[in-house]
Design an enzyme around this catalytic site. Structure first.
Site, PDB file in Angstrom:
ATOM      1  N   HIS A  57      41.692  46.923   0.576  1.00  0.00           N
ATOM      2  CA  HIS A  57      40.914  46.580  -0.613  1.00  0.00           C
ATOM      3  C   HIS A  57      40.990  47.786  -1.546  1.00  0.00           C
ATOM      4  CE1 HIS A  57      38.794  44.270   2.564  1.00  0.00           C
ATOM      5  NE2 HIS A  57      38.595  43.378   1.614  1.00  0.00           N
ATOM      6  N   ASP A  60      38.793  50.479  -0.292  1.00  0.00           N
ATOM      7  CA  ASP A  60      39.124  51.115   0.997  1.00  0.00           C
ATOM      8  C   ASP A  60      39.914  52.389   0.705  1.00  0.00           C
ATOM      9  OD1 ASP A  60      38.175  48.814   2.222  1.00  0.00           O
ATOM     10  OD2 ASP A  60      40.172  47.988   2.594  1.00  0.00           O
ATOM     11  N   MET A  91      50.467  43.732   1.289  1.00  0.00           N
ATOM     12  CA  MET A  91      49.358  42.955   0.713  1.00  0.00           C
ATOM     13  C   MET A  91      48.260  43.892   0.220  1.00  0.00           C
ATOM     14  SD  MET A  91      46.030  41.968   1.651  1.00  0.00           S
ATOM     15  CE  MET A  91      45.520  41.252   3.207  1.00  0.00           C
ATOM     16  N   GLU A 184      41.407  33.048   0.786  1.00  0.00           N
ATOM     17  CA  GLU A 184      40.878  33.058   2.162  1.00  0.00           C
ATOM     18  C   GLU A 184      39.508  32.412   2.222  1.00  0.00           C
ATOM     19  OE1 GLU A 184      40.970  36.916   3.976  1.00  0.00           O
ATOM     20  OE2 GLU A 184      39.531  36.348   5.518  1.00  0.00           O
ATOM     21  N   LYS A 186      35.991  30.896   4.185  1.00  0.00           N
ATOM     22  CA  LYS A 186      35.062  31.208   5.267  1.00  0.00           C
ATOM     23  C   LYS A 186      33.820  30.343   5.045  1.00  0.00           C
ATOM     24  CE  LYS A 186      32.869  35.168   7.533  1.00  0.00           C
ATOM     25  NZ  LYS A 186      32.577  36.613   7.471  1.00  0.00           N
ATOM     26  N   GLU A 220      42.131  32.416   8.295  1.00  0.00           N
ATOM     27  CA  GLU A 220      41.730  33.379   9.322  1.00  0.00           C
ATOM     28  C   GLU A 220      41.190  32.628  10.538  1.00  0.00           C
ATOM     29  OE1 GLU A 220      39.559  36.976   8.391  1.00  0.00           O
ATOM     30  OE2 GLU A 220      38.185  36.621  10.076  1.00  0.00           O
ATOM     31  N   HIS A 223      37.398  32.433  10.904  1.00  0.00           N
ATOM     32  CA  HIS A 223      36.705  31.644   9.889  1.00  0.00           C
ATOM     33  C   HIS A 223      36.831  30.145  10.151  1.00  0.00           C
ATOM     34  CE1 HIS A 223      37.106  35.286   6.935  1.00  0.00           C
ATOM     35  NE2 HIS A 223      36.487  35.579   8.072  1.00  0.00           N
ATOM     36  N   ASP A 248      45.455  35.756   8.705  1.00  0.00           N
ATOM     37  CA  ASP A 248      44.534  36.737   9.292  1.00  0.00           C
ATOM     38  C   ASP A 248      44.301  36.368  10.752  1.00  0.00           C
ATOM     39  OD1 ASP A 248      44.320  38.292   7.067  1.00  0.00           O
ATOM     40  OD2 ASP A 248      42.208  37.870   6.659  1.00  0.00           O
ATOM     41  N   ASP A 258      30.449  36.225  12.566  1.00  0.00           N
ATOM     42  CA  ASP A 258      31.881  36.521  12.422  1.00  0.00           C
ATOM     43  C   ASP A 258      32.229  37.755  13.259  1.00  0.00           C
ATOM     44  OD1 ASP A 258      34.470  36.784  11.527  1.00  0.00           O
ATOM     45  OD2 ASP A 258      33.913  37.647   9.600  1.00  0.00           O
ATOM     46  N   ASP A 260      35.410  38.896  14.470  1.00  0.00           N
ATOM     47  CA  ASP A 260      36.659  39.640  14.224  1.00  0.00           C
ATOM     48  C   ASP A 260      37.164  40.341  15.488  1.00  0.00           C
ATOM     49  OD1 ASP A 260      36.688  38.837  11.564  1.00  0.00           O
ATOM     50  OD2 ASP A 260      35.741  40.655  10.826  1.00  0.00           O
ATOM     51  N   ASP A 290      43.219  40.862  11.163  1.00  0.00           N
ATOM     52  CA  ASP A 290      41.961  41.159  10.474  1.00  0.00           C
ATOM     53  C   ASP A 290      40.865  41.183  11.525  1.00  0.00           C
ATOM     54  OD1 ASP A 290      39.985  41.645   8.760  1.00  0.00           O
ATOM     55  OD2 ASP A 290      40.003  39.701   7.763  1.00  0.00           O
TER      56      ASP A 290
HETATM   57  C1  GLT Z   1      36.255  41.247   5.138  1.00  0.00           C
HETATM   58  C2  GLT Z   1      36.393  39.824   5.617  1.00  0.00           C
HETATM   59  C3  GLT Z   1      37.797  39.475   5.880  1.00  0.00           C
HETATM   60  C4  GLT Z   1      38.645  39.467   4.656  1.00  0.00           C
HETATM   61  C5  GLT Z   1      38.792  40.796   4.048  1.00  0.00           C
HETATM   62  C6  GLT Z   1      39.558  40.653   2.760  1.00  0.00           C
HETATM   63  S1  GLT Z   1      37.321  41.632   3.883  1.00  0.00           S
HETATM   64  O1  GLT Z   1      36.474  42.142   6.186  1.00  0.00           O
HETATM   65  O2  GLT Z   1      35.604  39.663   6.792  1.00  0.00           O
HETATM   66  O3  GLT Z   1      37.900  38.251   6.521  1.00  0.00           O
HETATM   67  O4  GLT Z   1      39.936  39.061   5.018  1.00  0.00           O
HETATM   68  O5  GLT Z   1      38.750  40.678   1.643  1.00  0.00           O
HETATM   69 MN    MN Z   2      40.056  37.936   6.806  1.00  0.00          MN
HETATM   70 MN    MN Z   3      36.518  37.650   9.425  1.00  0.00          MN
END
Ligand code: GLT
Ligand code: MN
Ligand code: MN
Length: 389
Positions: A57, A60, A91, A184, A186, A220, A223, A248, A258, A260, A290
């Site tokens: 980002h 970041d 990206m 993306e 969610k 993702e 998500h 992702d 979430d 991750d 991600d």
């Molecule tokens: C954040 C989110 C991710 C996204 C990122 C991109 S930021 O961490 O949870 O799923 O992909 O903005």
């Molecule tokens: Mn993501």
């Molecule tokens: Mn996520």
């Protein structure tokens, strides 16, 4: 030649975000457990674990309040770290969720000034990404949603989102960035509800844009799984439409925030079908993880996490090849193909053909008696996945 067959190679295009390996383990109930990882250090770490690329980002890399001189120095240092370590930047993305200015959304906020700021911030992030060679620009609208629908009509939010995307496509083209925008979805978190909850919702929105050719999706795993959906089905629909611009990869248990998690660590079976799909269709865009390491880990543990994401992908890739080559599976698949090998189901519509279809007699009992040995097929899959075949 690598001696370990699960060793990542550049052609796998494995990437991580600065925010993933740099995640400090903060959660709503506890503070950071790891020191800040400077971007240049993150690049070194990614090279060490064998990744191909890094994504970021805007903030970041460059703090939101950095003066221009500082920004340029950061970019120079980061670029040279990437070059020195052989790390690509495929990206870039923009943070439209952290700053309090975006508490009511970014592109969809009620305040026109916030919406203008969000677009400006994205334009600047596009420039930053382009300077480092990025060709894919991800947009995740984490704040584009509501806690109460009293605040705006949801169709107005859709219109605002479209307006911003149309503007940004034109801007990207006018600057010659050559970006492909990847949206993306969610379903929720950080908002109670996010407007574009699933990849399917974004695919529908894209068709209404001025430049649908420039815009695709970035599904993702976590998500889609948060929404209780099948990630591979979402990915397949995007792929079939030519819209799978980015991915992702991570993991997620149902009914949780979430998470991750490390790729494949929660539901290796779902991860297998996802990897198999990517390999079967010869997906060639970056494979981005991600995800982030457990809060228990130090930076050695973060390396274990990153290596684990790539290793699991490559193990599942090998399992997919084994699945495709397995004689018993092939025989079952040939039986399935057989049912589909005669005349087309209905073919092109015409009057004569539809009259014939209406008059045709189907033997329902015979149809219902045909063998569909999916139990056996699935157990063979399990035997492969569990390593006994
Ligand atoms: C954040 C989110 C991710 C996204 C990122 C991109 S930021 O961490 O949870 O799923 O992909 O903005
Ligand atoms: Mn993501
Ligand atoms: Mn996520």
């Amino acid at each position: 030649m690598p001696t370990d067959k699960y060793e990542p190679r550049p052609e796998h295009k494995f990437t991580f975000g600065l925010w993933t390996v740099g995640n400090r383990g903060r959660d709503p109930f506890g503070d950071a457990v790891r020191e800040t990882l400077p971007p240049v250090e993150a690049v070194r770490m990614l090279a060490e674990v064998g990744a191909w690329g890094v994504n970021f980002h805007d903030n970041d890399l460059v703090p939101i309040d950095a003066p221009p001189g500082e920004r340029d120095q950061i970019v120079r240092d980061f670029k040279s770290a990437c070059e020195k370590n052989g790390i690509t930047v495929p990206m870039a993305t923009v943070n439209l969720f952290y700053d309090p200015a975006f508490r009511d959304g970014a592109f969809t906020a009620n305040d026109a000034e916030v919406r203008a700021y969000a677009v400006q911030k994205t334009m600047r992030a596009m420039e930053l990404g382009a300077e480092l060679g990025a060709k894919i620009f991800v947009l995740w609208g984490g704040r584009e949603g509501t806690e109460t629908d009293a605040c705006r009509r949801p169709d107005e939010a859709v219109k605002r989102l479209r307006e911003a995307l149309n503007y940004l496509c034109e801007y990207s083209e006018s600057q010659g960035y050559g970006y492909r925008l990847a949206l993306e979805a969610k379903p929720n978190e950080p908002r109670a509800d996010i407007y574009m909850p699933t990849t399917g919702a974004y695919l529908a929105l894209i068709a209404t844009l001025d430049r649908p050719d420039l815009v695709g999706v970035n599904p993702e795993v976590a998500h889609e799984h948060m929404a209780g959906l099948n990630m591979t089905h979402a990915v397949a629909q995007a792929w079939e439409m030519g819209k799978l611009f980015h991915i992702d990869l991570n993991d997620q248990l149902p009914g949780r925030y979430d998470q991750d998690l490390r790729f494949g660590s929660a539901n290796p079976r779902a991860a297998f079908w996802l990897v198999k799909f990517h390999e079967d269709v010869k997906y060639d865009a970056p494979r981005h993880f991600d995800a982030h390491a457990y809060r228990t880990e130090d930076y050695e543990g973060v390396k274990d996490f990153a290596r684990g994401c790539m290793r699991t992908y490559l193990i599942l890739k090998e399992k997919a090849a084994q699945w495709n080559a397995d004689p018993e599976i092939k025989a079952i698949m040939a039986g399935i193909d057989e049912m589909n090998s005669g005349a087309p189901a209905v073919g092109e519509f015409n009057k004569e053909q539809s009259t014939a279809l209406l008059a045709r007699n189907f033997d329902r009992a015979a149809l219902a008696a045909k063998k569909l040995p999916y139990e056996r097929l699935d157990q063979l899959t399990m035997d492969i996945l569990l390593g006994v075949r």
